[in-house]
Design a protein around this motif. Sequence first.
Motif, PDB file in Angstrom:
ATOM      1  N   GLU A  60       0.832  -1.209   0.000  1.00 26.28           N
ATOM      2  CA  GLU A  60       0.000   0.000   0.000  1.00 26.28           C
ATOM      3  C   GLU A  60       0.867   1.260   0.000  1.00 26.28           C
ATOM      4  N   SER A  64       0.826   4.063  -2.823  1.00 22.55           N
ATOM      5  CA  SER A  64       0.530   5.452  -2.443  1.00 22.55           C
ATOM      6  C   SER A  64       1.616   6.406  -2.917  1.00 22.55           C
ATOM      7  N   ASP A  71      -0.737  11.746  -1.210  1.00 20.86           N
ATOM      8  CA  ASP A  71      -1.493  11.998   0.016  1.00 20.86           C
ATOM      9  C   ASP A  71      -0.599  11.620   1.200  1.00 20.86           C
ATOM     10  N   ILE A  73      -0.840  12.317   4.281  1.00 27.06           N
ATOM     11  CA  ILE A  73      -1.577  11.878   5.474  1.00 27.06           C
ATOM     12  C   ILE A  73      -1.847  10.376   5.393  1.00 27.06           C
ATOM     13  N   ARG A  74      -2.220   9.908   4.216  1.00 28.74           N
ATOM     14  CA  ARG A  74      -2.475   8.480   4.030  1.00 28.74           C
ATOM     15  C   ARG A  74      -1.172   7.671   4.161  1.00 28.74           C
ATOM     16  N   VAL A  75      -0.117   8.171   3.538  1.00 31.49           N
ATOM     17  CA  VAL A  75       1.183   7.489   3.633  1.00 31.49           C
ATOM     18  C   VAL A  75       1.598   7.402   5.097  1.00 31.49           C
ATOM     19  N   ASP A  76       1.480   8.515   5.808  1.00 29.26           N
ATOM     20  CA  ASP A  76       1.856   8.540   7.216  1.00 29.26           C
ATOM     21  C   ASP A  76       1.012   7.565   8.034  1.00 29.26           C
ATOM     22  N   ALA A  77      -0.265   7.439   7.718  1.00 22.94           N
ATOM     23  CA  ALA A  77      -1.138   6.507   8.446  1.00 22.94           C
ATOM     24  C   ALA A  77      -0.660   5.060   8.251  1.00 22.94           C
ATOM     25  N   HIS A  78      -0.260   4.729   7.027  1.00 22.80           N
ATOM     26  CA  HIS A  78       0.265   3.381   6.758  1.00 22.80           C
ATOM     27  C   HIS A  78       1.574   3.149   7.508  1.00 22.80           C
ATOM     28  N   CYS A 105       7.342  12.198   6.031  1.00 27.50           N
ATOM     29  CA  CYS A 105       5.926  12.437   5.723  1.00 27.50           C
ATOM     30  C   CYS A 105       5.484  13.782   6.282  1.00 27.50           C
TER      31      CYS A 105
END
Length: 152
Positions: A60, A64, A71, A73-78, A105
């Motif tokens: 993922e 990403s 994104d 924020i999405r990368v950081d969440a992963h 990130c």
Amino acid sequence: MDRIVELQRQLVEYTTSLYNEGFLDDQFNQLQQLQDESNPDFVVEVVSLFFEDSERLLNELANSLEQQSLDFIRVDAHVHQLKGSSSSIGAQRVQRACILFRNYCEVQNVEGCLNCLQHVKHEYSLVKSKLETLFKLEQKILAAGGTLPMMM
């Protein structure tokens, strides 16, 4: 009997090297202490789930980071999720690589994120290989009729 004693010695030395080289921390030891006769495969099962989850997250992350509009924020969440799961099994070097990744990130540095992804993948593949070797050594001892030595 000498074979079992030799395998047990190898296991202790190998495990000690994993701690000394920073692959594992005390969290892995705590995980091992939760294993007992009622659930003899507990550690292998938990680590196997970590492997599955990590490979999904790494894929993922790669996807990403290939997107045209990134994104962060999405990368950081992963990355945060991968950091948490690596921390929960004591995979210290993966966890540390994730901390660095999250810093890139935060400042939205694409090149830094791409480099960190490679670093995290490398550390993950190392710890996966090391843990698989550890589990194979444990299986050899058990198959030979021995018992696993108490660790740390």
